[in-house]
Structure formats: C-alpha cells, structure tokens
Design a protein around this motif. Structure first.
Motif, PDB file in Angstrom:
ATOM      1  N   ARG A 198      20.292  -6.948  -3.802  1.00 20.20           N
ATOM      2  CA  ARG A 198      20.015  -5.506  -3.787  1.00 20.20           C
ATOM      3  C   ARG A 198      19.685  -4.987  -5.191  1.00 20.20           C
ATOM      4  O   ARG A 198      18.760  -4.178  -5.365  1.00 20.20           O
ATOM      5  N   LEU A 199      20.422  -5.434  -6.180  1.00 20.50           N
ATOM      6  CA  LEU A 199      20.144  -4.994  -7.547  1.00 20.50           C
ATOM      7  C   LEU A 199      18.765  -5.436  -7.994  1.00 20.50           C
ATOM      8  O   LEU A 199      18.031  -4.675  -8.639  1.00 20.50           O
ATOM      9  N   GLN A 200      18.407  -6.668  -7.650  1.00 21.87           N
ATOM     10  CA  GLN A 200      17.073  -7.142  -8.009  1.00 21.87           C
ATOM     11  C   GLN A 200      16.000  -6.352  -7.279  1.00 21.87           C
ATOM     12  O   GLN A 200      14.960  -6.009  -7.858  1.00 21.87           O
ATOM     13  N   GLU A 201      16.245  -6.041  -6.003  1.00 21.48           N
ATOM     14  CA  GLU A 201      15.288  -5.237  -5.239  1.00 21.48           C
ATOM     15  C   GLU A 201      15.095  -3.866  -5.879  1.00 21.48           C
ATOM     16  O   GLU A 201      13.959  -3.364  -5.965  1.00 21.48           O
ATOM     17  N   GLU A 202      16.182  -3.246  -6.310  1.00 24.57           N
ATOM     18  CA  GLU A 202      16.069  -1.923  -6.911  1.00 24.57           C
ATOM     19  C   GLU A 202      15.324  -1.978  -8.242  1.00 24.57           C
ATOM     20  O   GLU A 202      14.557  -1.061  -8.577  1.00 24.57           O
ATOM     21  N   ARG A 203      15.552  -3.035  -9.009  1.00 31.13           N
ATOM     22  CA  ARG A 203      14.793  -3.163 -10.261  1.00 31.13           C
ATOM     23  C   ARG A 203      13.298  -3.313  -9.981  1.00 31.13           C
ATOM     24  O   ARG A 203      12.467  -2.702 -10.660  1.00 31.13           O
ATOM     25  N   VAL A 204      12.965  -4.140  -9.001  1.00 33.06           N
ATOM     26  CA  VAL A 204      11.552  -4.327  -8.643  1.00 33.06           C
ATOM     27  C   VAL A 204      10.977  -3.027  -8.104  1.00 33.06           C
ATOM     28  O   VAL A 204       9.843  -2.639  -8.446  1.00 33.06           O
ATOM     29  N   ARG A 205      11.740  -2.344  -7.252  1.00 32.01           N
ATOM     30  CA  ARG A 205      11.244  -1.083  -6.682  1.00 32.01           C
ATOM     31  C   ARG A 205      11.034  -0.032  -7.771  1.00 32.01           C
ATOM     32  O   ARG A 205      10.039   0.694  -7.763  1.00 32.01           O
ATOM     33  N   GLN A 243       0.828  -1.206   0.000  1.00 30.83           N
ATOM     34  CA  GLN A 243       0.000   0.000   0.000  1.00 30.83           C
ATOM     35  C   GLN A 243       0.865   1.261   0.000  1.00 30.83           C
ATOM     36  O   GLN A 243       0.549   2.236  -0.696  1.00 30.83           O
ATOM     37  N   ARG A 244       1.929   1.229   0.772  1.00 35.44           N
ATOM     38  CA  ARG A 244       2.800   2.408   0.837  1.00 35.44           C
ATOM     39  C   ARG A 244       3.466   2.674  -0.513  1.00 35.44           C
ATOM     40  O   ARG A 244       3.577   3.814  -0.958  1.00 35.44           O
ATOM     41  N   MET A 245       3.939   1.600  -1.164  1.00 38.52           N
ATOM     42  CA  MET A 245       4.600   1.791  -2.449  1.00 38.52           C
ATOM     43  C   MET A 245       3.606   2.236  -3.513  1.00 38.52           C
ATOM     44  O   MET A 245       3.962   2.986  -4.438  1.00 38.52           O
ATOM     45  N   ALA A 246       2.359   1.784  -3.429  1.00 37.03           N
ATOM     46  CA  ALA A 246       1.337   2.265  -4.366  1.00 37.03           C
ATOM     47  C   ALA A 246       1.098   3.759  -4.168  1.00 37.03           C
ATOM     48  O   ALA A 246       0.898   4.508  -5.143  1.00 37.03           O
ATOM     49  N   LEU A 247       1.117   4.209  -2.913  1.00 36.46           N
ATOM     50  CA  LEU A 247       0.972   5.632  -2.632  1.00 36.46           C
ATOM     51  C   LEU A 247       2.136   6.411  -3.238  1.00 36.46           C
ATOM     52  O   LEU A 247       1.947   7.466  -3.878  1.00 36.46           O
ATOM     53  N   LEU A 248       3.341   5.912  -3.045  1.00 38.81           N
ATOM     54  CA  LEU A 248       4.506   6.587  -3.608  1.00 38.81           C
ATOM     55  C   LEU A 248       4.458   6.597  -5.130  1.00 38.81           C
ATOM     56  O   LEU A 248       4.877   7.572  -5.766  1.00 38.81           O
ATOM     57  N   ARG A 249       3.956   5.540  -5.706  1.00 35.10           N
ATOM     58  CA  ARG A 249       3.859   5.498  -7.166  1.00 35.10           C
ATOM     59  C   ARG A 249       2.952   6.605  -7.687  1.00 35.10           C
ATOM     60  O   ARG A 249       3.287   7.266  -8.683  1.00 35.10           O
ATOM     61  N   SER A 250       1.824   6.848  -7.002  1.00 33.67           N
ATOM     62  CA  SER A 250       0.930   7.921  -7.444  1.00 33.67           C
ATOM     63  C   SER A 250       1.601   9.286  -7.319  1.00 33.67           C
ATOM     64  O   SER A 250       1.417  10.161  -8.178  1.00 33.67           O
ATOM     65  N   LEU A 251       2.405   9.470  -6.259  1.00 33.66           N
ATOM     66  CA  LEU A 251       3.080  10.760  -6.093  1.00 33.66           C
ATOM     67  C   LEU A 251       4.183  10.948  -7.138  1.00 33.66           C
ATOM     68  O   LEU A 251       4.382  12.063  -7.634  1.00 33.66           O
ATOM     69  N   THR A 270       7.932  -0.941  -9.515  1.00 32.42           N
ATOM     70  CA  THR A 270       6.754  -0.670  -8.689  1.00 32.42           C
ATOM     71  C   THR A 270       6.415   0.814  -8.675  1.00 32.42           C
ATOM     72  O   THR A 270       5.234   1.202  -8.763  1.00 32.42           O
ATOM     73  N   LEU A 271       7.447   1.650  -8.580  1.00 33.66           N
ATOM     74  CA  LEU A 271       7.222   3.097  -8.581  1.00 33.66           C
ATOM     75  C   LEU A 271       7.006   3.654  -9.978  1.00 33.66           C
ATOM     76  O   LEU A 271       6.673   4.838 -10.120  1.00 33.66           O
ATOM     77  N   LEU A 279       9.177   4.335 -12.297  1.00 36.24           N
ATOM     78  CA  LEU A 279      10.129   5.418 -12.557  1.00 36.24           C
ATOM     79  C   LEU A 279      10.449   5.482 -14.046  1.00 36.24           C
ATOM     80  O   LEU A 279      10.410   4.469 -14.748  1.00 36.24           O
ATOM     81  N   PRO A 280      10.787   6.644 -14.556  1.00 33.65           N
ATOM     82  CA  PRO A 280      11.168   6.766 -15.968  1.00 33.65           C
ATOM     83  C   PRO A 280      12.425   5.952 -16.271  1.00 33.65           C
ATOM     84  O   PRO A 280      13.203   5.617 -15.380  1.00 33.65           O
ATOM     85  N   ALA A 281      12.592   5.652 -17.539  1.00 35.66           N
ATOM     86  CA  ALA A 281      13.743   4.835 -17.946  1.00 35.66           C
ATOM     87  C   ALA A 281      15.056   5.511 -17.586  1.00 35.66           C
ATOM     88  O   ALA A 281      16.020   4.846 -17.188  1.00 35.66           O
ATOM     89  N   SER A 282      15.119   6.839 -17.709  1.00 33.37           N
ATOM     90  CA  SER A 282      16.360   7.546 -17.383  1.00 33.37           C
ATOM     91  C   SER A 282      16.698   7.423 -15.900  1.00 33.37           C
ATOM     92  O   SER A 282      17.859   7.240 -15.526  1.00 33.37           O
ATOM     93  N   THR A 283      15.682   7.514 -15.045  1.00 34.44           N
ATOM     94  CA  THR A 283      15.919   7.376 -13.609  1.00 34.44           C
ATOM     95  C   THR A 283      16.331   5.954 -13.256  1.00 34.44           C
ATOM     96  O   THR A 283      17.224   5.731 -12.432  1.00 34.44           O
ATOM     97  N   ARG A 284      15.689   4.972 -13.881  1.00 36.06           N
ATOM     98  CA  ARG A 284      16.052   3.574 -13.613  1.00 36.06           C
ATOM     99  C   ARG A 284      17.507   3.324 -13.987  1.00 36.06           C
ATOM    100  O   ARG A 284      18.253   2.684 -13.237  1.00 36.06           O
ATOM    101  N   ALA A 285      17.886   3.808 -15.164  1.00 33.36           N
ATOM    102  CA  ALA A 285      19.266   3.590 -15.610  1.00 33.36           C
ATOM    103  C   ALA A 285      20.258   4.261 -14.658  1.00 33.36           C
ATOM    104  O   ALA A 285      21.286   3.676 -14.293  1.00 33.36           O
ATOM    105  N   ALA A 286      19.958   5.505 -14.250  1.00 37.24           N
ATOM    106  CA  ALA A 286      20.851   6.216 -13.335  1.00 37.24           C
ATOM    107  C   ALA A 286      20.908   5.525 -11.976  1.00 37.24           C
ATOM    108  O   ALA A 286      21.977   5.423 -11.362  1.00 37.24           O
ATOM    109  N   LEU A 287      19.762   5.030 -11.498  1.00 42.30           N
ATOM    110  CA  LEU A 287      19.718   4.348 -10.204  1.00 42.30           C
ATOM    111  C   LEU A 287      20.564   3.077 -10.235  1.00 42.30           C
ATOM    112  O   LEU A 287      21.396   2.833  -9.340  1.00 42.30           O
ATOM    113  N   LEU A 288      20.366   2.252 -11.258  1.00 43.56           N
ATOM    114  CA  LEU A 288      21.137   1.010 -11.348  1.00 43.56           C
ATOM    115  C   LEU A 288      22.629   1.302 -11.526  1.00 43.56           C
ATOM    116  O   LEU A 288      23.478   0.570 -11.004  1.00 43.56           O
TER     117      LEU A 288
END
Length: 938
Positions: free
Chosen positions: A376-383, A254-262, A386-387, A389-398
């Motif tokens: 951790r890498l798998q968790e970040e991909r899933v996160r 539920q919390r991650m769904a809330l963050l996704r909307s924001l 779930t959120l 995030l745009p492709a640019s943010t995902r790439a920068a995060l990983l």
C-alpha cells in the motif's frame, strides 16, 4: 522655424555645404473616450475570435499597437475592465455548458438531488454520480472540465501576448493582477466555483453580466454556501482515486492522466490566487465601499484558502485516512463493524471490506498484513508521483498512511498470537540451546530453513532460522517508517531475551547440566539475537543497547554467570581448542569476551579464572599456550593491565621454573651420584627420586591455606635436596611447599595372573595425595579412613575425593569395604586390589569432581565426616557453579573499596556523600559494581 543654406562656397573655395531644416513637433492629440471604446471594440472582437479558435486571421502586431495606444492615452482602466468582462462572458458560457452536462449525466444515471455529500465545505450536491453509475458517464464531466481548462490556458497565452505592454506598465502601478493570472482567477471564480443551481447566463447587453460580476465580488461567500461545480468535480476525482485503490478502475493510466491534469489545474489556480492586489476582486471592495461582513464570512468559509488545499487536498487526505483506517481495522479485526460516516468526501470507504469476489475480507496474519502495508505504501508513492502531487501533500499522505497502517496497530502486530513479532522472535530463539540447558549440552539439528550462524558450520554450531529473520526484517523495515513504533519491537526483543535467559539460569540452579552447558546456552542465545539485531534490525544502536541491557539483567542477578563462564573457559582451553587453528581460536575467545563484557562481577570471574589457570599450568593441562596468552591479552584489552598483571606473572613464573628445573638437572649430573647416600631413598631402591619443582610467586597465584601433607621419605629427601640447591642459588628467599597441587608417576607391581608367572607392572599417573595414599599400601594391605588421614595429614574433603577416585570401577586400585559410592566413616576400610588389570601400561587415574565426591560422602556418611567436608568447601570459597561471591573476593572488595575512598578523599578533600558514592562506583565498575549500602558501611 527653419534655417536654409544657399550652398554658397566658402572663402577657401571648398565644396558647398548641404542645407538643414528643423521642422516643428506634431501637435499631441489625446484619445477621447469614444475613440478608446472603438479601439477596445476591435480588441474585444479579436478576443472573441481567439476564443472561437480563429486566431490565424488576426494581426497580433496591430492588436498589440492598439492595446499599447490605449494604455499610453490613459485608458488602461477601460482596457483592464473590458478584458475582465470579455473573459467573464466566455467563462460563463463554458461554466454553463459544464453545469448542463452534469445535469444530463445526473438524469441519465438516475441521480437525485441532495444525496452526495459535498467536498470543501459546500452544501448538498446534485452530482448524480454514485459508485454504481456507468463508468463513461462518471468521467465525462472531468474530461470536459480538463478540455475547457486546456483551451482556456492556450487562449490566455495569446491574450497575454496582446496585452503585454499593459502587464508591464499599468498592472504594476495599479497593483492589478497580470492578464494571465486574471484569466486563471476568473476561471476559478466563474467556472470552478459556479453554483450548480445557477442555470442561466446573464444578458451581455443589459449589463446583467457586469452586475453578476459585481455581486460575485461583493459577496464572495456565495460560491461556498452552495454546491459548486468544483465540489462535484472534486468528489468525482476522489471517487476515481478510491476505485484505483480498490484496483477496480478501468483504463487506469488514462484516468490517472486525466486526474493529473486536474490536479495541476488546481495548483495553478491556487498559485494565481496568491498575492496582495488592490483590485476589488481580492480586497472585496466595490465602488469605494467595504463590506466587512462579507470579508468576515469569506474568511470563515475558507474563501481565502488556496483552492487546491480547500477543494482537494483536505478532502483527499481525509478520505485517505478513512480508507486506510477501515482497511487496516477490517483486516486485523474481522467482523468488527466500522463507522464510515466521518468520511469528508461522501465516498463509501468500506468497499475494501469485501474481496473481489464479494466475500468478506479474511483476517490477515501479521506478516501478511506487513506485506500488504508495504504494498500500500508503495502504491501511494507511485500514485502521488503519477498525479504529480506537491511535496507537502505527498509527505502528509504518507504520514497518514503510516499512521493508520503502522502506528495504530503496532502493538497488535507485535503481540499477535502465532504470527506477531514476539511469536516469530520466539521461533527464532527456540532451539535445543534455548529453554533447556540439558538439551543445549546434548545439541540438536534444525529444519531445512535453518543454517549455522555465519553460514560456516566449522565456526559455530548455532542454528539460526534465516527465513524467519527475513520476516522480522520486513516488519522492522515497515515499523522504522514510524520511529515511535520501533519501541514495541525493542520491548519484545528485550522481553524474549530475559525470558530465555532466566530459563537458562533456572535450569542451572536445578543442576540440570554443568556450568559449561549454561554458558553454551548463553552463547547460542547471543548468536541468535545478535543475528536478529544485525540482520533484521539493521544493526540499530538502540536495539543493540536494549539487547546488552537485557543480557546484563539476568546474567548479573548473582555471581553464577561469572563462575560458569570461568569454568567454560577452562574447559575450552583444556580440550576445546586443542588442535584448532588460529582463526578458530580467535573466534571462540571473542565469543567468550562478548559474554564477559556483560558481567558486572568481573572480579569473581578473575578469581575463578585464576584458580583454573593455576591448575592448567601446574598440571600441564593447557591445550595451547598460544590460546592461553591470547585469552589474557583479550582480558587485558578489556579491563587494563592491572586486571591481568597477576595472570601474566603466573606465566612468567612457569617460564622461570622451567629454566630452574633445567639448571637443577645440570647440577645433578655434575654431582654424578647414581646411587643416593641418603637412607631415606632406600624405599626407592636406593635411587634418588626425580622431582620437577615449580617455584611460584606468592602474590601471583591463588592462595592455598592448606598444610603440607606427610610425604614419603624418598620424596621428602628429593625435595630437601632441591630446596638446598635453590636457597644456595637464590639467597634471601623462602620456599613454602604446596603439596596439594602436585602430581606424581609411580610404578605399581601387581601379582601375576593365574597361569602366568610374570608380575604385572603399570605406571600410574596420580596426584601427590594419591601417591601418598598408595605408598602406604607397600607395607599393609588394608587401612581405615582414620589411619590414612593420620599418616598422610591430607584434608578431609580432599582425602575422601582422592580415595573415591582410586575406587572407581574403571580404576579400582583399592577396594572399599562399605557398599555404595560413598565412604561410610572413619572405620571404612580400603584394601589393596591385587586383581587390578588394565590394557594400558601407562594409566592415568582421573579425579572425580568435588561435587560427586561430596554427594557420595553425603549419601554414605553422616555426622562429622560430611560436616568437615562441607566446612572445608566453604572455607575454600571457590565452588564451581556457585551463585555466591567467594569469601576471598568479598575480602578483596572491602580492601579495594577502602582504598578507593581514601584515594578520592585525598584528592577532593571535601565531597558530598552522594557524589562520593557515585565516584567510588565509577572507579570500581571495571571490577565490580558496589551496592550503595556496601559503600556506606565502609
């Protein structure tokens, strides 16, 4: 004007025509300002009802017509400004409620002002939300903000439908924002960027609202010089993500769904802010004046930056970097304090230094760290998914996670004692075949986790630890995400190969084991490291190249490897492949060819291989002719037909020799001479000696610069008869006898044993030299070394070797006068052993190795005898296990080099010296790599 028709009949008597009337146009009346204001008031009331969720009572057709009339009558500016004012009114109320809610949360949770660092460049935040606040209070502001955003989007869809005509006509002409985008932009400016110090809403009737809007447009930096509602919300979002990374988040879905909307809200606000519009809001103009200072300040403060990047992405990526930097450092370096003051979000990223039970985090081993990093890498991909995030943010995060978890600690993970890549590689490489040639020859088993290479013990006895290789594969898979980090793995692989290879070379230098064991150790090494590169490193081309270069580094230090490989192949083809099926023969020879490819001194291998091949062919010691030809075919495929032309000629000579021997036997039968007329056959009972002669082409076979020994008369007579037949059959040829390579079968008669009157007979299979020695004892029982040498003319080293072979304890046909294994000197005596016994009628007398004979002579003789043996060995040039290049090979190299230089210069005419050296090296690299100094001398 009108035209009437009286419906009179025409002259033709047809039906009467109908009447038409044309009426004048209605007079055009322009809507005045008062009417326009009244019309807009009805639209403003409708907007209020929509905001109050009473849209069901409205007539959208009528509202659309009113908006249409306002735009049609040139009141589009009034309508646009009015819409902006009404939206601002409602958004100010919404923002005020959210600010008030945050203050109540701060008071109830004990928050204080100026404690939490802001996000996105703002000042001190009065967020009141800390890591220890009640979980429900932490999310109330985010939930209310998400609810306000959802309701605002629904409202703006209805408002957009009412003012659709204005969006199609007035907005493009005036370069204004479309109504929906205007609503999103106002939500950003009025709600998201609402200052936490702004507590009261301006009055609607006094014009305070528009004055506030005007000041907000004229001074866009006002929302970034103080902490805003968006700063607090962003901090709360990052706190939720941080708690989720620590696995301490209640109701995570539920919390991650809330963050996704924001997050989606910020993305949509950023999209609505894009575009070049001529309104005052985007150009910072008001009333025709330009505030350059405000524009510059806005540019410096990041006001023009999209809200998603400014208020979330930068802080999110910065917090992620700090979090994983602290976690990785604490797990690999327990006890080292880490500075977290650089965290841009104000979140305590050091929470992960403690386990869930509050105890300090334990230091990870390398493989535990690898598994943790993969998780951790798998968790970040899933996160990120779930959120949404745009492709640019995902790439920068990983990229950040990979840098902090992998790249910064790559060398540490490789070199970590006991569990790093280098340590695991050492375990994989360590076995009885690695590190000690003697234990490689003895063989050994492995643990339960180890299996033979390929999983089939019939093909290879090399034990490979597949469980450890899986660990190496996990580390390689992790490192492959950062290509530059894989270089550390390749360096460790190369270093391990060189260390183990040099250990094998050192053991061979110290005579720990024979040359064949050295090659077995190399083959075992290659099997294991090939499994590492293929299975653990996915067959990577660069890793294969590094492995090849590492093997070449220690194998080509001298000519030892080429020598030992030829000895190993000789052993393999004599006994190793005897009775083997075609598949095993092919597999074993392929393994040999792999090592052969690593050699630069291929001509040294050719010289030793040719020498051993000659002994196998002439002594009929080959285990399989098919295996012999298969080996030559593989060498031909590797080095070309010129490399194997002489080897193929040797096989051809043996075939022709068999045909010649068959013809000679037929010739003897035709003569029908059971009893020889030659007096020399008298010592053989008057019967001619049967001889089988192998006629060899001089250029194909290894040169034997050894003078023929003195043969027994009967044997000499038989050879003369064959020579006469051969020269009569093949005119123009010349035969040169090589007595050093022959063999013989003689029947020895020994006195009867005690209690028996029957003589003992044994058929002895011996070499030609041994035959010549034994025949001397037909007339005498005892001879000295000097007498035997004078009567046989056998070379000194070979004479000693053959005499020692006849005096071994198992086949003691002769008794040596001196004690010990060696021959004391020329006066040492040898006596016919009448007590020799053997259970076998046919006895094969084996030859001792040249090394054993030389060591025995060196131990028992000093002076001229041993010196002569050493000199003869040196002149021969081919000594098994030697690291030096044979003299014959050096001579061939000089001829090849000179021929190559002449060939190149005839083709090029003029060539630079360096280019000549390079071209000569390239042409000769198939046989050997000439040093530049060697080329320069020629």
């Amino acid at each position: 004007m009108s035209f009437n028709n009286n419906n009179r009949s025409n002259s033709s008597g047809g039906p009467p025509k109908s009447s038409y009337s044309i009426k004048p146009f209605r007079s055009y009346s322009q809507m005045d300002q008062t009417s326009a204001l009244l019309t807009f008031q009805s639209l403003a009331s409708a907007m209020d009802e929509i905001h109050n969720r009473n849209a069901s009572t409205l007539s959208f057709e009528e509202l659309y017509r009113n908006a249409y009339n306002l735009v049609l009558h040139k009141h589009g500016g009034l309508l646009y400004e009015g819409i902006t004012e009404r939206l601002t009114v409602h958004l100010r109320r919404c923002g005020g409620r959210l600010v008030t809610l945050q203050r109540e949360i701060a008071q109830s949770s004990g928050g204080t002002t100026n404690k939490t660092k802001s996000v996105g460049g703002g000042g001190a935040a009065n967020s009141g939300i800390g890591a220890g606040s009640d979980s429900l209070l932490q999310y109330r502001l985010l939930e209310e903000l998400s609810r306000a955003w959802t309701e605002h989007r629904i409202t703006m869809v209805m408002v957009r439908d009412i003012f659709m005509y204005m969006d199609r006509t007035y907005v493009p002409q005036q370069r204004k924002r479309p109504v929906y985008d205007l609503g999103l932009w106002l939500f950003r400016r009025v709600v998201w960027e609402r200052s936490m110090a702004d507590g009261e809403d301006p009055t609607e009737n006094s014009g305070g609202l528009m004055n506030h809007y005007n000041s907000m447009v004229d001074d866009p930096t006002s929302s970034t010089t103080a902490t805003t509602l968006g700063n607090v919300a962003s901090t709360l979002v990052l706190q939720v993500i941080h708690q989720d990374r620590l696995d301490r988040l209640d109701d995570a879905p539920q919390r991650m769904a809330l963050l996704r909307s924001l997050v989606q809200m910020l993305l949509e606000l950023a999209h609505a802010s894009n575009g070049a519009y001529a309104d005052a809001a985007s150009s910072f103009r008001r009333g025709g004046g330009t505030t350059a200072a405000a524009a510059a300040a806005a540019s410096n403060s990041g006001s023009n930056m999209p809200v998603y990047e400014r208020d979330f992405e930068e802080a999110f990526l910065g917090e992620s970097q700090d979090f994983y930097r602290v976690e990785s450092t604490s797990r690999l370096s327990h006890g080292i304090s880490t500075d977290t003051s650089s965290s841009s979000s104000g979140i305590n990223v050091n929470n992960d230094n403690d386990d869930d039970d509050g105890k300090p985090a334990a230091k990870y081993s390398a493989m535990e760290y690898v598994h943790r990093a993969q998780s951790r890498l798998q968790e970040e991909r899933v996160r990120a998914s779930t959120l949404d995030l745009p492709a640019s943010t995902r790439a920068a995060l990983l990229r950040i996670v990979e840098t902090e978890l992998i790249e910064r600690h790559a060398r540490t993970l490789v070199e970590m004692e006991g569990s790093g890549f280098a340590s695991i590689l050492k375990v994989v490489a360590s076995s009885p075949a690695i590190g000690s040639v003697a234990s490689a020859a003895a063989g050994g088993g492995g643990s339960g986790r180890m299996m033979p290479a390929g999983g089939d013990s019939s093909e290879s006895s090399v034990v490979i630890d597949h469980e450890r290789i899986k660990d190496l594969a996990s580390m390689y898979e992790l490192f492959s995400r950062v290509p530059s980090s894989v270089n550390h793995l390749r360096d460790a692989l190369s270093e391990r190969i060189k260390i183990d290879g040099r250990a094998l070379v050192k053991d061979q230098e110290n005579n720990v084991a024979p040359p064949a064991a050295f090659v077995k150790g190399i083959l075992a090494m290659r099997e294991r490291f090939h499994a590492v590169v293929t299975d653990a490193m996915k067959g990577e081309k660069k890793a294969q190249k590094r492995m090849k270069e590492s093997f070449e580094d220690f194998l080509n230090a001298d000519a030892r490897a080429a020598n030992c490989l030829a000895v190993y192949v000789d052993e393999l083809l004599r006994v190793g492949l005897r009775g083997a099926d075609e598949r095993k023969v092919s597999a074993e020879l392929d393994r040999v060819i792999v090592i052969f490819r690593y050699l630069s001194d291929k001509d040294v291998f050719e010289a030793y291989y040719k020498n051993h091949l000659a002994k196998r062919l002439l002594g009929n010691k080959s285990g399989s002719e098919e295996a012999e030809r298969a080996m030559v075919s593989l060498l031909k495929a590797e080095c070309g037909y010129q490399f194997t032309s002489k080897l193929e000629g040797m096989f051809n000579d043996m075939r022709i020799s068999k045909e010649t021997a068959e013809k000679y036997r037929t010739h003897k039968k035709s003569l029908n001479t059971a009893v020889s007329n030659d007096s020399r056959d008298a010592e053989n009972g008057g019967k001619p000696v049967d001889v089988e002669v192998s006629v060899l082409t001089t250029g194909y076979w290894p040169s034997q610069n050894v003078a023929p020994c003195i043969l027994p008369p009967a044997v000499k007579a038989a050879m003369d008869r064959f020579q006469k037949y051969y020269l009569n059959t093949y005119t123009g040829r010349k035969l040169s006898w090589q007595t050093s390579t022959g063999s013989a079968e003689i029947r020895a008669t020994f006195p009867p044993q005690k209690g028996s009157s029957k003589s003992r007979r044994h058929d002895l299979s011996v070499t030609t030299y041994q035959m010549c020695i034994l025949v001397l004892f037909n007339t005498r029982d005892t001879l000295t070394l000097k007498q035997i040498r004078d009567e046989t003319n056998i070379p000194e080293d070979e004479l000693r070797r053959h005499l020692v072979s006849l005096c071994t304890p198992k086949h003691r046909i002769l008794r040596k006068g001196s004690k010990g294994k060696g021959i004391s000197g020329d006066d040492d005596t040898f006596t016919y052993n009448a007590d020799y016994t053997s259970k076998m009628t046919k006895v094969k007398v084996p030859m001792v190795s040249m090394r054993d004979a030389s060591s025995a002579s060196a131990g028992g003789a000093k002076g001229s005898g041993s010196a002569a043996a050493a000199g003869a060995s040196k002149s021969a040039g081919l000594v098994d296990g030697s690291a030096a290049v044979p003299l014959s090979v050096e001579e061939d190299r000089r001829h090849l080099l000179e021929a190559a230089i002449v060939r190149i210069m005839k083709a090029r005419k003029v060539l630079n010296h360096n280019d000549l050296v390079a071209e000569v090296t390239r042409q000769l690299s198939g046989r050997f790599v000439p040093p530049p100094q060697f080329v320069k001398k020629r």
